[in-house]
Design a protein around this motif. Structure first.
Motif, PDB file in Angstrom:
ATOM      1  N   VAL A 110       0.854  -1.182   0.000  1.00 47.60           N
ATOM      2  CA  VAL A 110       0.000   0.000   0.000  1.00 47.60           C
ATOM      3  C   VAL A 110       0.893   1.235   0.000  1.00 47.60           C
ATOM      4  CG1 VAL A 110      -1.773   1.262   1.251  1.00 47.60           C
ATOM      5  CG2 VAL A 110      -1.767  -1.234   1.266  1.00 47.60           C
ATOM      6  N   THR A 111       0.697   2.108  -0.962  1.00 46.22           N
ATOM      7  CA  THR A 111       1.515   3.318  -1.043  1.00 46.22           C
ATOM      8  C   THR A 111       1.048   4.348  -0.016  1.00 46.22           C
ATOM      9  OG1 THR A 111       0.111   4.499  -2.603  1.00 46.22           O
ATOM     10  CG2 THR A 111       1.679   2.935  -3.510  1.00 46.22           C
ATOM     11  N   ASP A 112       1.831   5.407   0.111  1.00 48.27           N
ATOM     12  CA  ASP A 112       1.478   6.470   1.041  1.00 48.27           C
ATOM     13  C   ASP A 112       0.148   7.120   0.665  1.00 48.27           C
ATOM     14  OD1 ASP A 112       3.708   6.012   2.466  1.00 48.27           O
ATOM     15  OD2 ASP A 112       4.844   7.729   1.705  1.00 48.27           O
ATOM     16  N   GLY A 143      -2.342   5.493  -0.427  1.00 48.24           N
ATOM     17  CA  GLY A 143      -3.417   4.546  -0.171  1.00 48.24           C
ATOM     18  C   GLY A 143      -3.708   3.592  -1.328  1.00 48.24           C
ATOM     19  N   ARG A 191      11.648  -0.768  -3.562  1.00 46.76           N
ATOM     20  CA  ARG A 191      10.875  -0.489  -4.776  1.00 46.76           C
ATOM     21  C   ARG A 191      11.182   0.896  -5.333  1.00 46.76           C
ATOM     22  NH1 ARG A 191       6.000   2.064  -4.843  1.00 46.76           N
ATOM     23  NH2 ARG A 191       5.759   1.691  -2.619  1.00 46.76           N
ATOM     24  N   CYS A 192      11.223   0.985  -6.664  1.00 47.67           N
ATOM     25  CA  CYS A 192      11.425   2.283  -7.307  1.00 47.67           C
ATOM     26  C   CYS A 192      10.087   3.021  -7.365  1.00 47.67           C
ATOM     27  CB  CYS A 192      11.986   2.117  -8.719  1.00 47.67           C
ATOM     28  SG  CYS A 192      12.139   3.695  -9.595  1.00 47.67           S
ATOM     29  N   ARG A 193      10.079   4.230  -6.810  1.00 48.74           N
ATOM     30  CA  ARG A 193       8.854   5.037  -6.787  1.00 48.74           C
ATOM     31  C   ARG A 193       8.414   5.441  -8.186  1.00 48.74           C
ATOM     32  NH1 ARG A 193      11.253   7.252  -2.168  1.00 48.74           N
ATOM     33  NH2 ARG A 193      12.489   8.693  -3.428  1.00 48.74           N
ATOM     34  N   LEU A 194       9.333   5.449  -9.142  1.00 48.05           N
ATOM     35  CA  LEU A 194       9.013   5.984 -10.463  1.00 48.05           C
ATOM     36  C   LEU A 194       8.550   4.916 -11.446  1.00 48.05           C
ATOM     37  CD1 LEU A 194      11.880   8.594 -10.768  1.00 48.05           C
ATOM     38  CD2 LEU A 194       9.559   8.877  -9.896  1.00 48.05           C
ATOM     39  N   HIS A 232       3.865  -6.544  11.007  1.00 53.40           N
ATOM     40  CA  HIS A 232       4.735  -5.418  10.688  1.00 53.40           C
ATOM     41  C   HIS A 232       4.721  -5.086   9.207  1.00 53.40           C
ATOM     42  CE1 HIS A 232       7.367  -8.931  10.118  1.00 53.40           C
ATOM     43  NE2 HIS A 232       7.810  -8.241   9.086  1.00 53.40           N
ATOM     44  N   THR A 233       5.039  -3.836   8.928  1.00 50.17           N
ATOM     45  CA  THR A 233       5.144  -3.353   7.561  1.00 50.17           C
ATOM     46  C   THR A 233       6.516  -2.722   7.404  1.00 50.17           C
ATOM     47  OG1 THR A 233       2.806  -2.837   7.501  1.00 50.17           O
ATOM     48  CG2 THR A 233       4.191  -1.787   5.843  1.00 50.17           C
ATOM     49  N   VAL A 234       7.286  -3.206   6.466  1.00 50.19           N
ATOM     50  CA  VAL A 234       8.600  -2.638   6.186  1.00 50.19           C
ATOM     51  C   VAL A 234       8.736  -2.512   4.682  1.00 50.19           C
ATOM     52  CG1 VAL A 234      11.085  -2.962   6.311  1.00 50.19           C
ATOM     53  CG2 VAL A 234       9.632  -3.681   8.224  1.00 50.19           C
ATOM     54  N   GLU A 235       8.825  -1.304   4.187  1.00 50.87           N
ATOM     55  CA  GLU A 235       8.999  -1.102   2.764  1.00 50.87           C
ATOM     56  C   GLU A 235      10.041  -0.021   2.529  1.00 50.87           C
ATOM     57  OE1 GLU A 235       7.726  -2.805   0.212  1.00 50.87           O
ATOM     58  OE2 GLU A 235       6.645  -4.115   1.598  1.00 50.87           O
ATOM     59  N   LEU A 236      10.953  -0.311   1.630  1.00 48.86           N
ATOM     60  CA  LEU A 236      11.939   0.689   1.244  1.00 48.86           C
ATOM     61  C   LEU A 236      11.581   1.184  -0.149  1.00 48.86           C
ATOM     62  CD1 LEU A 236      15.241  -1.156   2.292  1.00 48.86           C
ATOM     63  CD2 LEU A 236      13.785   0.341   3.654  1.00 48.86           C
ATOM     64  N   THR A 237      11.612   2.498  -0.346  1.00 49.18           N
ATOM     65  CA  THR A 237      11.377   3.040  -1.676  1.00 49.18           C
ATOM     66  C   THR A 237      12.509   3.982  -2.038  1.00 49.18           C
ATOM     67  OG1 THR A 237      10.093   4.907  -0.846  1.00 49.18           O
ATOM     68  CG2 THR A 237       8.871   2.926  -1.399  1.00 49.18           C
TER      69      THR A 237
END
Ligand SMILES: [Zn+2]
Ligand SMILES: [Zn+2]
Ligand SMILES: [Zn+2]
Ligand SMILES: [Zn+2]
Lengths: 139, 139
Positions: free
Chosen positions: A67-69, A71, A89-92, A122-127
């Motif tokens: 889920v992105t910021d 939503g 993940r690449c935001r672009l 837990h939620t852990v995501e790197l962008t």
DNA sequence: GTCTTACTGATAATCATTGTCAAAACGAGG
DNA sequence: CCTCGTTTTGACAATGATTATCAGTAAGAC
């Protein structure tokens, strides 16, 4: 409650098309984006069906969902099998790498119980911006 | 671009009310939930105004904002000042603890650059059921 | 093939959030 | 305190992603 009569799954043309689209890319895309791609590829699958297929696949663990910021929910085929993992993940462009961090998992459990919390999740995501996107000067 | 004429902030009755509500609790709540509480407390503040106030506060770092798996944004007053931190939040009542994890921050940067990603950002949230909620047998 | 039942797709509905805009409120200056 | 240019407000419409409906379609077991 009734003994829930084991729900059956049917392999339909539409589900196969969604699976095929997912197989053809390793990038995170929204349900609507996957639907667009399918239509462009000639499929006549409906939007609701794509939503249903992706949700079912996510529940069964066959696709990853984040889920992105804003939503929005993004999906991609899961490369790591059943194993629990996270993403960079690449935001672009949606490209993503699988990240494993067993230390974090243990740490999270410990912290949680120290504070008296149970049933931890837990939620852990790197962008970030991937090398290709950075080179193209996007963003 | 124009020299951006320094945007001013006015302390209005409504913003004060939102601040006061936030001060009175340490729990994460949605914009609508905060609005409900304000109305129940006698305020006549509008829903859009609560949204605007919370967003402004979140941008300035005075409140913490998290996005749930369902895409809802939750806010609570920030107890940790300017410093970057994370949360261990109760899924049932909204209670939350501040969590610090400097090791993770360093680790994330390292992993990202190893994969060629730049402009890294990250989301780390722990959720669970707090002691009080577990005792009451909720959920 | 037949039949049961899950699946599909067009569309309406939901729901959090954002946009609109005239009226009201700040607050600096007088 | 009064005036005036701006900012803010709030009722309401609009958006946009997701979900629910429901009549028609098609797996797949026999
Ligand atoms: Zn990229
Ligand atoms: Zn994990
Ligand atoms: Zn709780
Ligand atoms: Zn951090």
């Amino acid at each position: 409650m009734t003994p829930s009569p084991a729900p059956q799954q049917r392999m339909t043309k539409q589900r196969a098309a969604v699976l095929e689209a997912l197989e053809a890319s390793t990038e995170f895309r929204s349900a609507q984006a996957w639907h667009d791609r399918l239509r462009h590829d000639g499929s006549t699958v409906g939007l609701a069906t794509v939503y249903r297929a992706l949700q079912a696949l996510a529940e069964s663990g066959d696709v990853d969902a984040v889920v992105t910021d804003s939503g929005e929910t993004l999906y991609r085929r899961c490369e790591a099998g059943e194993e629990h993992h996270h993403h960079l993940r690449c935001r672009l462009c949606g490209r993503a790498e699988d990240i494993d961090m067993p230390e974090f998992e243990r740490w999270a459990d410990r912290i949680a119980s120290q504070h008296g919390y149970s049933r931890i999740d837990h939620t852990v995501e790197l962008t970030g911006v991937c090398e290709a996107c950075a080179a193209e000067g996007r963003g």
